[in-house]
Design an enzyme around this catalytic site. Sequence first.
Site, PDB file in Angstrom:
ATOM      1  N   SER A   1       0.847  -1.196   0.000  1.00  0.00           N
ATOM      2  CA  SER A   1       0.000   0.000   0.000  1.00  0.00           C
ATOM      3  C   SER A   1       0.878   1.240   0.000  1.00  0.00           C
ATOM      4  O   SER A   1       2.105   1.160   0.111  1.00  0.00           O
ATOM      5  CB  SER A   1      -0.932   0.025   1.219  1.00  0.00           C
ATOM      6  OG  SER A   1      -0.174   0.103   2.418  1.00  0.00           O
TER       7      SER A   1
ATOM      8  N   SER B   1      11.637   9.573   7.527  1.00  0.00           N
ATOM      9  CA  SER B   1      10.619  10.602   7.721  1.00  0.00           C
ATOM     10  C   SER B   1      11.328  11.879   8.127  1.00  0.00           C
ATOM     11  O   SER B   1      12.467  11.836   8.622  1.00  0.00           O
ATOM     12  CB  SER B   1       9.649  10.176   8.823  1.00  0.00           C
ATOM     13  OG  SER B   1       8.851  11.257   9.265  1.00  0.00           O
TER      14      SER B   1
ATOM     15  N   TYR C   1       7.938   6.894  17.224  1.00  0.00           N
ATOM     16  CA  TYR C   1       8.143   6.874  15.778  1.00  0.00           C
ATOM     17  C   TYR C   1       9.366   7.709  15.405  1.00  0.00           C
ATOM     18  O   TYR C   1      10.236   7.262  14.647  1.00  0.00           O
ATOM     19  CB  TYR C   1       6.898   7.422  15.097  1.00  0.00           C
ATOM     20  CG  TYR C   1       6.930   7.437  13.591  1.00  0.00           C
ATOM     21  CD1 TYR C   1       6.861   6.250  12.854  1.00  0.00           C
ATOM     22  CD2 TYR C   1       6.999   8.647  12.890  1.00  0.00           C
ATOM     23  CE1 TYR C   1       6.875   6.269  11.464  1.00  0.00           C
ATOM     24  CE2 TYR C   1       7.009   8.668  11.510  1.00  0.00           C
ATOM     25  CZ  TYR C   1       6.948   7.489  10.803  1.00  0.00           C
ATOM     26  OH  TYR C   1       6.966   7.504   9.415  1.00  0.00           O
TER      27      TYR C   1
ATOM     28  N   LYS D   1      13.076   6.640  13.618  1.00  0.00           N
ATOM     29  CA  LYS D   1      13.580   7.272  12.400  1.00  0.00           C
ATOM     30  C   LYS D   1      14.921   7.952  12.633  1.00  0.00           C
ATOM     31  O   LYS D   1      15.811   7.928  11.777  1.00  0.00           O
ATOM     32  CB  LYS D   1      12.553   8.267  11.862  1.00  0.00           C
ATOM     33  CG  LYS D   1      11.211   7.625  11.505  1.00  0.00           C
ATOM     34  CD  LYS D   1      11.361   6.498  10.493  1.00  0.00           C
ATOM     35  CE  LYS D   1      10.012   5.946  10.053  1.00  0.00           C
ATOM     36  NZ  LYS D   1      10.109   4.886   9.037  1.00  0.00           N
TER      37      LYS D   1
ATOM     38  N   THR E   1      -1.446   8.628   2.742  1.00  0.00           N
ATOM     39  CA  THR E   1      -1.519   7.169   2.793  1.00  0.00           C
ATOM     40  C   THR E   1      -2.351   6.775   4.008  1.00  0.00           C
ATOM     41  O   THR E   1      -2.854   7.626   4.733  1.00  0.00           O
ATOM     42  CB  THR E   1      -0.112   6.544   2.925  1.00  0.00           C
ATOM     43  OG1 THR E   1       0.407   6.844   4.235  1.00  0.00           O
ATOM     44  CG2 THR E   1       0.843   7.081   1.867  1.00  0.00           C
TER      45      THR E   1
END
Length: 262
Positions: free
Chosen positions: A15, A140, A153, A157, A188
């Site tokens: 995806s 990111s 998160y 990263k 997304t």
Amino acid sequence: MSLTNKTIWITGASSGIGEALAMQLSAEGAQLILSARRLAELERVKSNCSNQDKIKILTLDLIDAERLTSKTNEAIALFGQVDILINNGGISQRSLVNETKLEVYRNLMEVNYFGNIALAKNLLPHMLGRGKGHFVVVTSLTGIFGTPYRSGYAATKHALHGFYDSLRAELEDKGIKVTIVAPGFVKTNVSINALLGDGSKSNVMDETLLNGVSAGYCATSIIKAMKKEKREVYIGKEAYGAYVKRFLPGLFARMIKKAKVV
């Protein structure tokens, strides 16, 4: 650099950015290995691609560290080599620090960091033996600066940036290229699948993502960076934040507290 007949392994290919990369790279005549957990979704992606005879599917789960070595060997065997690994798979987070359980941080790190670098380390002997290879890691902008609701998160990263900067410094002269891709908001389903503080899924689409760049635009930017063998690229209008943080850290600290990130 032409990507025709290059063997490119894409994780997180079921995806979003991974799917868009598969569609664009297949149109360029690359040999693709598509990986993610969901076989049915990978088959759907393949069915929408060009040159399907050049596409193989290899399911994997980045949290299953014990099987990633055998999965890497399977990937190499599919076409006889892997020229480029696009390490795109991962999960996000939407929770404040004081509401986030430690096991959520561990889960994020296992998938986004340890699963990611395990594939890179497993592929290194193969690439070094051939005297060439290219790692494209989709991190990111939170790998450059942290924001509210992304503490775990952002940490994963930041860790990826540190690892791949070091890998590049050690092995670039031996033919190993590294391109770090740092997108901002991309439209997304990443926020829908993001983890909350208790480990459950968010199941909410962020307004910021709805207003972000398309996955197709992001994929096009990544492919351009790959062809130019760029060491690092920022994608999206939020990229200005990386420069504000670098040159005006005090201003950035005030800005990020008020930034709309969900």
